[in-house]
Design an enzyme around this catalytic site. Structure first.
Site, PDB file in Angstrom:
ATOM      1  N   HIS A   1       0.840  -1.073   0.206  1.00 28.46           N
ATOM      2  CA  HIS A   1       0.028  -0.214  -0.238  1.00 28.46           C
ATOM      3  C   HIS A   1       1.102   1.386   0.500  1.00 28.46           C
ATOM      4  O   HIS A   1       0.675   2.336  -0.753  1.00 28.46           O
ATOM      5  CB  HIS A   1      -0.763   0.141   0.986  1.00 28.46           C
ATOM      6  CG  HIS A   1      -2.040   0.646   0.818  1.00 28.46           C
ATOM      7  ND1 HIS A   1      -2.559   1.151   0.308  1.00 28.46           N
ATOM      8  CD2 HIS A   1      -2.446   1.818   2.015  1.00 28.46           C
ATOM      9  CE1 HIS A   1      -4.065   1.928   0.645  1.00 28.46           C
ATOM     10  NE2 HIS A   1      -3.299   2.978   1.103  1.00 28.46           N
TER      11      HIS A   1
ATOM     12  N   HIS B   1     -10.742   2.729  -1.506  1.00 30.67           N
ATOM     13  CA  HIS B   1     -10.483   2.189   0.128  1.00 30.67           C
ATOM     14  C   HIS B   1     -11.677   1.369  -0.134  1.00 30.67           C
ATOM     15  O   HIS B   1     -12.718   0.956   0.903  1.00 30.67           O
ATOM     16  CB  HIS B   1     -11.310   3.561   0.790  1.00 30.67           C
ATOM     17  CG  HIS B   1     -10.300   3.764   2.071  1.00 30.67           C
ATOM     18  ND1 HIS B   1     -11.171   3.548   3.165  1.00 30.67           N
ATOM     19  CD2 HIS B   1      -9.569   3.740   2.255  1.00 30.67           C
ATOM     20  CE1 HIS B   1     -10.524   3.994   4.745  1.00 30.67           C
ATOM     21  NE2 HIS B   1      -8.989   4.279   3.620  1.00 30.67           N
TER      22      HIS B   1
END
Length: 724
Positions: A42, A88
């Site tokens: 990430h 998200h």
């Protein structure tokens, strides 16, 4: 160090060996946690970084490309648009309301930390099937995600003005929630994330730190399994009212001369913000973690560095200005504390009650971050699906009705009615009005058009051409407002990088984006990569989400997608018989198959340039890109929102072509037929006169004939029934 502890932090044996070389010793738990977050997929982009190189990122209008919190382009008159799209996905699947809400909050902070007031939001949502065994849970996810987005955006006073939503079985185990925000500010007032100047104070501002979001960046760097439900504590809890105060306080601060740089605390929280600010400046930093404002008692250094609590920023202020900065944030009722200082050591020195508890060299952590060369393998399924051909097997009217009422084509008022699209009073074209959304920029009388695009079916059957089409389709929607498409932001959603076929899809998708952005002159200025979108080994379809942003210098010339009675309607562009990955094939045959033709950039650019010039000359009354469902569905939507009937002839020999999804086409309403046809001939642009809109409330297109009331019922009411 204990091997199980290393494994729990998602650190491979090779990576641990590298850590030992960087530190010259074993890390302690705090250092391991910090490095694992910084080296997570990430944060480090370790599987994707090599494919992101050489994206076109420069143009005369680009002020800031990738590498900062958001991209920045010049929109004229001394003003800039600041924007970015981000995922998200994992948090929204685990906890839909909180996950989606904090996704919106995070992307807004990325924009206003650059000095811009956030003026618009978009979203791209992908859910599983609304039919069968997964339907109940998917409906729960839709309602939770939409509730979270509307709650955060509405409370912030930021209009959510557009978006897209799609449904497919491939998202049953992993939904996609991509949020976009755009802000406006004077070019001279842009701020960057940096921490420099030895002795300058490092100041924490915003909400207090809690234990929510612990390990969020690491969680987002793994696939879902049955055990993933236990990950709820890794989802942050947002407070939009605190963020509203934070935005106002930051915008007030930006008018002063008190600070050097500012950084949002996003993924990996205090870890990523401190390392990024010091790293960009080649500085070092001391952080006194016990001075961090805390929401809970008994928190330790590890938790404070890795918490992803929301609504927080890190500021590098000028020495001697600390009290002035603190006064601003205290005025807005926010926590503000000096927690460190800039050094020239090149190291991150972490203290707890004046004891050194962590010491990590900053540059080596970035320079030696893993760049993986994952195995690539062309998916076997591509050979299996390429021979399938679409043939119309039912009356055109019947397929038309099925497509118009399908959840991938019908109106989503159930979703967009929950969003406040008119707050700030700048919205000119919002969700539900088809095509790109548009805001007015009062400061320079311009309009900014923006749209989000991702057709996952096309990317499944050809990851490269599918990505090209996402770029082109988003640009065309912007062009249909009369604006010039200028730049894109991308959010690359794919399955697990441990799967060689997924990495092949990813590599091809990046190839397509590079090629399209270069050919169409829409450079990439910001973006995000989201991998590990899979559950129990089943990946989502490749889904590179593209947001295109364009500018129309005179807002008064903005084109709508609706028309009045007695408007001449034309189809621009060539129809090839393109059914691969089409909605018609999906609905009629339950297949996602076929082969996409090579993309014609010359034809696309010719269409964009024609739309711009024809609109500038006042020739066009309206414009709409031909998209999912083809000419028939695109026309039907225009009739529905216009509340006007039509009597049209397509000129197609084969009525199946009504549902063809060939690219580089648009439907336009024309004020002056003679001037229009002369200009189209000058551009050597293929066009077909379809006919006129009429006073009678019927939709007539070739052999498709139904009342406008029936058409509107299918289009406007179907989704409400499907989602209950």
């Amino acid at each position: 160090m204990d091997k199980e502890l290393i494994k729990a932090h998602k650190i491979s044996d090779e990576e641990y060996e590298q850590i030992l070389k960087i530190l010259g010793r074993e890390p302690n738990l705090l250092e391991l946690g910090v490095i694992s977050a910084m080296w997570s997929e990430h944060c480090s982009y370790k599987s994707s970084k090599k494919y992101l190189k050489n994206f076109p990122t420069k143009a005369d209008w680009v002020i800031q490309g990738p590498g900062e919190n958001a991209g920045v382009i010049d929109i004229g008159g001394g003003y800039a648009a600041v924007f970015k799209v981000e995922s998200h996905n994992h948090p929204s699947f685990i906890e839909p309301f909180a996950g989606a809400a904090t996704g919106v909050g995070g992307i807004m902070r990325d924009v206003f930390t650059m000095g811009a007031r956030v003026v618009a939001g978009l979203n791209s949502l992908k859910f599983g099937s609304l039919k069968g065994t997964h339907a109940k849970h998917q409906k729960y996810l839709v309602k939770g995600v939409v509730g979270g987005i509307s709650h955060y955006g509405n409370c912030m006073g930021v209009p959510t003005i557009g978006g897209e939503v799609a449904f497919d079985e491939c998202f049953n185990g992993n939904i996609l929630v991509n949020a976009f925000a755009l802000g406006i500010c004077p070019i001279k007032d842009i701020f960057y994330a940096k921490a420099e100047g030895v002795g300058n104070p490092v100041i924490y501002v915003g909400s207090k730190t809690g234990k929510d979001g612990l390990g969020g960046a690491v969680m987002a760097s793994d696939s879902f399994t049955q055990a993933s439900k236990s990950l709820r504590p890794t989802v942050q809890i947002g407070d939009p009212f605190s963020e509203k105060l934070l935005m106002e306080a930051c915008l007030e601060l930006f008018k002063t001369d008190f600070i050097v740089g500012i950084q949002d605390m996003g993924a990996a929280g205090l870890t990523s913000s401190s390392f990024e600010m010091a790293g960009k400046s080649g500085s070092g930093m001391k952080l006194y973690l016990d001075k961090t404002p805390m929401r809970e008692e008994g928190m330790n250094a590890y938790e404070l560095m890795l918490s992803e609590s929301q609504e927080r920023m890190l500021i590098c202020a000028k020495k001697g200005c600390e009290n002035e900065v603190i006064k601003i944030f205290e005025k807005w009722g926010l926590d503000c504390a000096v927690i460190g200082e800039v050094t020239d050591s090149g190291k991150m020195e972490l203290f707890w009650e004046n004891e050194l508890v962590g010491l990590i060299p900053i540059a080596p952590l970035s320079d030696k971050a893993p760049v993986l060369d994952r195995e690539l393998k062309k998916p076997a399924y591509l050979d299996e699906i390429k021979t399938y051909k679409f043939e119309l097997k039912m009356p055109a009217k019947e397929l038309f009705k099925q497509l118009l009422s399908n959840e991938n084509a019908n109106d989503k008022a159930f979703i967009y009615d929950q969003f406040d699209s008119s707050v700030q009073t700048n919205t000119m074209k919002a969700d539900g009005k088809l095509g790109a959304s548009v805001i007015r920029v009062k400061e320079n009388n311009a309009a900014v058009a923006m749209t989000v695009e991702c057709n996952s079916r096309l990317n499944f059957i050809d990851p490269k051409i599918g990505a090209i089409l996402n770029v082109a389709n988003s640009g065309r929607k912007v062009a249909c407002t009369g604006a010039k498409p200028l730049s894109i932001s991308d959010c690359l959603n794919y399955g697990s990088p441990l799967n060689a076929e997924v990495m092949w899809q990813f590599a091809k998708g990046c190839e397509g984006i590079k090629e399209a952005c270069k050919a169409l002159n829409t450079p990439v200025v910001s973006g995000n990569v989201s991998l590990y979108n899979e559950t129990e080994g089943t990946s989502i379809y490749p889904s590179p989400t593209i947001v295109c942003v364009g500018v129309l210098k005179e807002a008064s010339k903005c084109l709508k997608s609706s028309f009045k009675a007695n408007t001449s309607l034309y189809l621009l562009g060539k129809t090839y018989g393109e059914f691969a990955g089409s909605l018609a094939m999906k609905v009629q045959d339950s297949k996602v198959a076929g082969v996409l033709k090579d993309f014609d950039y010359e034809a696309e650019l010719k269409l964009w340039n024609f739309l711009y010039e024809a609109n500038q000359k006042g020739i066009l009354a309206c414009a709409n890109s031909v998209g999912v469902g083809g000419l028939a569905i695109s026309l039907a939507k225009m009739c529905a929102i216009s509340n006007v009937g039509v009597s049209l002839k397509s000129g197609f020999d084969d009525e199946a072509l009504l549902f063809d999804e060939s690219a580089s086409r648009a439907i336009v309403g024309v004020n002056d037929e003679q001037a229009f046809e002369a200009l189209a001939a000058e551009f050597k642009l293929e066009f077909t006169r379809l006919g006129q809109s009429v006073a009678e409330l019927n939709f007539v297109l070739d052999n498709i004939n139904l009342s406008l009331n029936e058409l509107k019922k299918l289009y406007f009411e179907s989704f409400e029934e499907q989602i209950q």
